[in-house]
Design a protein around this motif. Structure first.
Motif, mmCIF file in Angstrom:
data_model
loop_
_atom_site.group_PDB
_atom_site.id
_atom_site.type_symbol
_atom_site.label_atom_id
_atom_site.label_comp_id
_atom_site.label_asym_id
_atom_site.label_seq_id
_atom_site.Cartn_x
_atom_site.Cartn_y
_atom_site.Cartn_z
ATOM 1 N N TYR A 41 0.862 -1.168 0.000
ATOM 2 C CA TYR A 41 0.000 0.000 0.000
ATOM 3 C C TYR A 41 0.904 1.225 0.000
ATOM 4 C CZ TYR A 41 1.144 0.017 4.964
ATOM 5 O OH TYR A 41 1.815 0.022 6.155
ATOM 6 N N ASN A 42 0.326 2.402 -0.215
ATOM 7 C CA ASN A 42 1.094 3.638 -0.290
ATOM 8 C C ASN A 42 1.267 4.227 1.111
ATOM 9 O OD1 ASN A 42 1.930 6.341 -0.613
ATOM 10 N ND2 ASN A 42 0.967 6.469 -2.620
ATOM 11 N N ASN A 44 2.803 6.930 1.902
ATOM 12 C CA ASN A 44 2.548 8.374 1.861
ATOM 13 C C ASN A 44 1.057 8.666 2.027
ATOM 14 O OD1 ASN A 44 5.247 8.998 1.491
ATOM 15 N ND2 ASN A 44 5.083 8.894 -0.733
ATOM 16 N N ALA A 45 0.222 7.794 1.474
ATOM 17 C CA ALA A 45 -1.233 7.962 1.621
ATOM 18 C C ALA A 45 -1.615 7.876 3.095
ATOM 19 C CB ALA A 45 -1.986 6.915 0.811
ATOM 20 N N ASP A 77 -8.761 4.002 0.284
ATOM 21 C CA ASP A 77 -7.592 4.313 1.112
ATOM 22 C C ASP A 77 -7.977 4.710 2.527
ATOM 23 O OD1 ASP A 77 -5.711 3.833 -0.944
ATOM 24 O OD2 ASP A 77 -6.138 5.799 -1.802
ATOM 25 N N GLU A 91 -2.311 8.517 -6.887
ATOM 26 C CA GLU A 91 -1.032 8.660 -7.562
ATOM 27 C C GLU A 91 -1.320 8.920 -9.044
ATOM 28 O OE1 GLU A 91 -2.045 5.882 -5.940
ATOM 29 O OE2 GLU A 91 -0.634 5.460 -4.339
ATOM 30 N N GLU A 127 -1.993 13.523 -5.971
ATOM 31 C CA GLU A 127 -0.627 13.614 -5.451
ATOM 32 C C GLU A 127 0.249 14.546 -6.291
ATOM 33 O OE1 GLU A 127 2.260 10.200 -3.882
ATOM 34 O OE2 GLU A 127 2.028 10.173 -6.062
#
Length: 136
Positions: A41-42, A44-45, A77, A91, A127
């Protein structure tokens, strides 16, 4: 203890017993990821969602904060059940035209499906453009 040896239910039970976030369990070596040590998973998210939670007083649950919530067939998310808010961190791959903030057809369908099922407020973050906005 390895992630790949545990079911989602077992991992959630570990989290519940430990009273710790997924990120803390990883840092302490209690669990890890099967993808060459990288999260699927991201990260940063998750950081951005934490900032939104602080800024707006939300409680969006995410991959490192209790795990992503399944909404029928999708895992957005972030989701705050009490406030009925869904959040997507996008993204560049989510866009047909990222510079003009035009999402891919799949992402639009997914967004509309979730809104229809939950009758929720829906927010997105581009983003690349550093743009946070509500879907009306």
């Amino acid at each position: 203890m390895c992630w790949e040896n545990k079911t989602a239910e077992e991992i959630q039970e570990i989290r519940n017993k430990a009273g710790k976030t997924h990120a803390r369990l990883m840092r302490e070596g209690i669990i890890n990821f099967p993808y060459n040590g990288k999260p699927n998973y991201n990260v940063n998210a998750c950081r951005y969602i934490d900032e939104l939670n602080k800024k707006f007083g939300w409680n969006l649950q995410h991959a490192e904060n209790g795990g992503e919530i399944r909404i029928v067939r999708y895992f957005p998310d972030g989701y705050d059940k009490e406030l009925n808010i869904v959040f997507e961190y996008d993204e560049p791959r989510h866009y047909k035209d990222v510079e003009n903030n035009i999402l891919n057809e799949y992402d639009i369908e997914r967004q509309n499906y979730i809104i229809e099922k939950l009758n929720c407020k829906f927010y997105r973050y581009n983003e690349k453009l550093d743009k946070f906005y509500e879907i009306n």
